[in-house]
Design an enzyme around this catalytic site. Structure first.
Site, PDB file in Angstrom:
ATOM      1  N   GLU A  42      50.045  28.563  47.198  1.00  0.00           N
ATOM      2  CA  GLU A  42      50.614  27.326  47.738  1.00  0.00           C
ATOM      3  C   GLU A  42      50.920  26.318  46.637  1.00  0.00           C
ATOM      4  O   GLU A  42      51.735  25.430  46.800  1.00  0.00           O
ATOM      5  CB  GLU A  42      49.684  26.711  48.798  1.00  0.00           C
ATOM      6  CG  GLU A  42      48.294  26.354  48.325  1.00  0.00           C
ATOM      7  CD  GLU A  42      47.318  27.526  48.340  1.00  0.00           C
ATOM      8  OE1 GLU A  42      46.145  27.288  48.030  1.00  0.00           O
ATOM      9  OE2 GLU A  42      47.708  28.684  48.621  1.00  0.00           O
ATOM     10  N   ARG A 102      33.780  35.137  41.359  1.00  0.00           N
ATOM     11  CA  ARG A 102      32.666  35.142  42.315  1.00  0.00           C
ATOM     12  C   ARG A 102      32.645  36.400  43.183  1.00  0.00           C
ATOM     13  O   ARG A 102      31.601  36.747  43.726  1.00  0.00           O
ATOM     14  CB  ARG A 102      32.674  33.857  43.134  1.00  0.00           C
ATOM     15  CG  ARG A 102      32.252  32.659  42.282  1.00  0.00           C
ATOM     16  CD  ARG A 102      32.144  31.379  43.083  1.00  0.00           C
ATOM     17  NE  ARG A 102      33.412  30.924  43.603  1.00  0.00           N
ATOM     18  CZ  ARG A 102      34.214  30.049  43.016  1.00  0.00           C
ATOM     19  NH1 ARG A 102      33.859  29.517  41.860  1.00  0.00           N
ATOM     20  NH2 ARG A 102      35.336  29.693  43.572  1.00  0.00           N
TER      21      ARG A 102
END
Length: 179
Positions: A103, A66
């Site tokens: 993460e 994107r």
């Protein structure tokens, strides 16, 4: 660049919020509703161009995928080059890579080895800044190939996730959400 907003336009009105995508508990901010509105997309790119032009970039780098949507038209508008930061196996020719931690695991970005000339002023773009891992890694990768990263820009920043704190360059966010 002489674009003026005819009326102040709240771009958040063009962002669709989709709960539980791509997995339960995630609120997804969908930019497809913004980019399919010609007026809102024109306003968004003009606002981005105004900020990015002040950084005087030679090149814009878009993060897969994107980030390509904002970086490519802005490069054309600003008269500078455009390069892509992609996942492994997506770019032809010799590439330089950088692995980085997220993460939830590890990821990797690649850039074509000859995409940046040493010392070129580069602004990196993506659609959204969350925890900052991918954007910070993109800056590191660009520096690895000799870029002078002068700024970063996103359409949306999720401020509560504090991704901005991982960046050591100026950041422009068109819209900020606090969750």
């Amino acid at each position: 660049m002489s674009f003026q907003d005819p009326q102040p336009l709240d771009l958040k009105n063009y962002i669709r919020e989709i709960p539980d995508f791509p997995k339960p508990g995630i609120l997804f901010y969908d930019i497809s509703t913004l980019i399919r509105s010609p007026d809102a997309w024109q306003v968004a790119t003009a606002r981005l161009a105004r900020v990015i032009a002040a950084w005087q970039p030679d090149m814009l780098a878009g993060i897969e995928s994107r980030g390509f949507l904002t970086a490519a038209p802005l490069a054309l508008r600003l008269g500078c080059g455009f390069t892509m930061l992609r996942k492994p196996g997506k770019l032809p020719g010799k590439t330089i890579s950088l692995k980085y931690g997220l993460e939830y695991g590890e990821d990797e970005l690649h850039i074509q080895a000859d995409a940046i000339k040493s010392g070129q002023r580069v602004v990196v773009l993506d659609d959204l800044l969350a925890t900052g891992g991918t954007l910070a890694a993109s800056i590191d990768l660009l520096r690895k190939v000799g870029a002078e990263v002068v700024g970063a820009s996103v359409l949306i920043e999720l401020a509560d996730l504090k991704g901005r704190e991982k960046l050591d360059v100026p950041l422009n966010a068109l819209m900020t959400y606090d969750e």
